[in-house]
Write a protein that holds these residues in place. Structure first.
Motif, PDB file in Angstrom:
ATOM      1  N   ASP A 180     -79.491  59.524  33.030  1.00 38.56           N
ATOM      2  CA  ASP A 180     -80.901  59.199  32.842  1.00 38.56           C
ATOM      3  C   ASP A 180     -81.322  59.042  31.387  1.00 38.56           C
ATOM      4  OD1 ASP A 180     -80.539  61.815  32.177  1.00 38.56           O
ATOM      5  OD2 ASP A 180     -82.138  62.621  33.438  1.00 38.56           O
ATOM      6  N   VAL A 181     -80.350  59.065  30.483  1.00 33.42           N
ATOM      7  CA  VAL A 181     -80.666  58.984  29.060  1.00 33.42           C
ATOM      8  C   VAL A 181     -79.602  58.162  28.338  1.00 33.42           C
ATOM      9  CG1 VAL A 181     -80.849  60.295  26.915  1.00 33.42           C
ATOM     10  CG2 VAL A 181     -81.927  61.161  28.964  1.00 33.42           C
ATOM     11  N   ARG A 203     -87.688  57.048  23.026  1.00 34.93           N
ATOM     12  CA  ARG A 203     -88.466  58.249  23.291  1.00 34.93           C
ATOM     13  C   ARG A 203     -88.435  59.211  22.106  1.00 34.93           C
ATOM     14  NH1 ARG A 203     -85.802  63.246  25.413  1.00 34.93           N
ATOM     15  NH2 ARG A 203     -84.963  62.049  27.157  1.00 34.93           N
ATOM     16  N   GLU A 204     -87.306  59.198  21.389  1.00 31.90           N
ATOM     17  CA  GLU A 204     -87.139  60.138  20.285  1.00 31.90           C
ATOM     18  C   GLU A 204     -86.289  59.515  19.192  1.00 31.90           C
ATOM     19  OE1 GLU A 204     -85.613  64.774  19.661  1.00 31.90           O
ATOM     20  OE2 GLU A 204     -85.733  63.881  21.661  1.00 31.90           O
ATOM     21  N   ILE A 210     -82.994  58.291  21.175  1.00 28.38           N
ATOM     22  CA  ILE A 210     -82.826  58.638  22.594  1.00 28.38           C
ATOM     23  C   ILE A 210     -83.839  57.859  23.399  1.00 28.38           C
ATOM     24  CG2 ILE A 210     -82.904  60.506  24.295  1.00 28.38           C
ATOM     25  CD1 ILE A 210     -82.212  62.454  22.034  1.00 28.38           C
ATOM     26  N   ALA A 211     -83.358  57.244  24.464  1.00 24.87           N
ATOM     27  CA  ALA A 211     -84.235  56.458  25.339  1.00 24.87           C
ATOM     28  C   ALA A 211     -83.980  56.862  26.782  1.00 24.87           C
ATOM     29  CB  ALA A 211     -83.982  54.964  25.166  1.00 24.87           C
ATOM     30  N   ASP A 212     -85.044  56.956  27.549  1.00 22.17           N
ATOM     31  CA  ASP A 212     -84.901  57.254  28.972  1.00 22.17           C
ATOM     32  C   ASP A 212     -84.354  56.037  29.694  1.00 22.17           C
ATOM     33  OD1 ASP A 212     -85.935  59.898  28.857  1.00 22.17           O
ATOM     34  OD2 ASP A 212     -87.969  59.099  28.781  1.00 22.17           O
ATOM     35  N   LEU A 213     -83.475  56.281  30.659  1.00 22.04           N
ATOM     36  CA  LEU A 213     -82.886  55.212  31.451  1.00 22.04           C
ATOM     37  C   LEU A 213     -83.551  55.144  32.826  1.00 22.04           C
ATOM     38  CD1 LEU A 213     -78.995  55.378  30.948  1.00 22.04           C
ATOM     39  CD2 LEU A 213     -80.538  53.535  30.276  1.00 22.04           C
ATOM     40  N   PRO A 214     -84.252  54.052  33.128  1.00 20.10           N
ATOM     41  CA  PRO A 214     -84.745  53.888  34.493  1.00 20.10           C
ATOM     42  C   PRO A 214     -83.565  53.878  35.465  1.00 20.10           C
ATOM     43  CG  PRO A 214     -85.744  52.279  33.012  1.00 20.10           C
ATOM     44  CD  PRO A 214     -84.616  52.932  32.251  1.00 20.10           C
ATOM     45  N   GLU A 215     -83.810  54.288  36.685  1.00 19.46           N
ATOM     46  CA  GLU A 215     -82.727  54.412  37.659  1.00 19.46           C
ATOM     47  C   GLU A 215     -81.946  53.117  37.834  1.00 19.46           C
ATOM     48  OE1 GLU A 215     -82.100  55.708  42.365  1.00 19.46           O
ATOM     49  OE2 GLU A 215     -84.048  55.935  41.384  1.00 19.46           O
ATOM     50  N   MET A 268     -78.989  66.975  34.437  1.00 21.49           N
ATOM     51  CA  MET A 268     -78.362  65.871  33.740  1.00 21.49           C
ATOM     52  C   MET A 268     -76.852  65.993  33.891  1.00 21.49           C
ATOM     53  SD  MET A 268     -78.546  64.932  29.680  1.00 21.49           S
ATOM     54  CE  MET A 268     -80.309  64.718  29.730  1.00 21.49           C
ATOM     55  N   SER A 318     -79.743  52.466  34.762  1.00 20.72           N
ATOM     56  CA  SER A 318     -78.611  53.385  34.768  1.00 20.72           C
ATOM     57  C   SER A 318     -77.532  52.899  35.730  1.00 20.72           C
ATOM     58  CB  SER A 318     -79.072  54.790  35.166  1.00 20.72           C
ATOM     59  OG  SER A 318     -77.971  55.673  35.266  1.00 20.72           O
TER      60      SER A 318
END
Length: 214
Positions: A68-69, A119-120, A84-89, A1, A92
């Motif tokens: 990515d987050v 995600r969290e 917290i959320a994941d970032l798709p490419e 990261m 991003s």
């Protein structure tokens, strides 16, 4: 990261706009936090997307994204929450490509992040040090604090030997023994300066850089 994007440094510049957007449900998104559409107050536990979180009317908020987050922090009543959320490419890349000086920046930003699934979700309250936990650091050196995970925060007041240090997501006023003969208060290495000095007292201040998850 990779290291967090530097736009966290300008979050204070847009804080007022963010609070207005949050109170109004935001622009360019479908966040529904704060209401279920029938006038009933929604619960933080019902948050599913970033838009839901950003739609809560928050007294304070922070935001930042890594490669990515995405991280968003907000306050409801006396409690701070972090999502917290994941970032798709592709998302991003689109965020990085946004022009911060664009007058439509906020709308474009919201359009990209509102749909992201959480995600969290964290209640940060349990990470706040109790008075007993703060007192346990009294008598330790600055070097020992750094080794225990303390970080330099928003600044210091050398007249009172007070440094505003972060521990976890919160910031504390840490007073050290001694005095200084420094005449250039803006040109010190904080960690080096406090390394051999002893902690006299620690007091809770407020939320620190709660978007720092590295």
């Amino acid at each position: 990261m990779k290291k967090k994007i530097v736009r966290i440094l300008v979050v204070l510049m847009v804080m007022a706009a963010m609070l207005v957007l949050a109170a109004c449900g935001g622009a360019g998104g479908s966040g529904s936090g704060g209401s279920d559409g029938s006038g009933a107050s929604a619960s933080v536990d019902d948050i599913k997307t970033v838009g839901d979180a950003m739609a809560f009317s928050s007294e304070e908020s922070q935001r930042a994204f890594y490669d990515d987050v995405l991280v968003y922090v907000f306050k409801v009543d006396d409690t701070y929450y972090r999502v917290i959320a994941d970032l798709p490419e592709e998302t991003s890349k689109a965020l990085w490509d946004l022009d911060f000086m664009d007058e439509d920046y906020e709308t474009k930003y919201n359009d990209l992040v509102y749909p992201l699934e959480i995600r969290e979700l964290e209640d940060l309250s349990e990470q706040k040090l109790s008075q007993e936990e703060m007192d346990a650091f009294v008598g330790k050196t600055g070097k020992e604090l750094v080794e225990a995970g303390w970080r330099t925060g928003m600044g210091y007041n050398l007249n009172d030997m007070e440094f505003w240090l972060d521990y976890g997501p919160f910031e504390y006023a840490v007073v050290f023994d001694g005095e200084t003969d420094s005449t250039n208060f803006d040109d010190i290495d904080e960690e080096e300066f406090i390394s051999e000095r002893t902690v006299k007292s620690i007091e809770y201040l407020s939320i620190g850089d709660a978007t720092n998850i590295e």
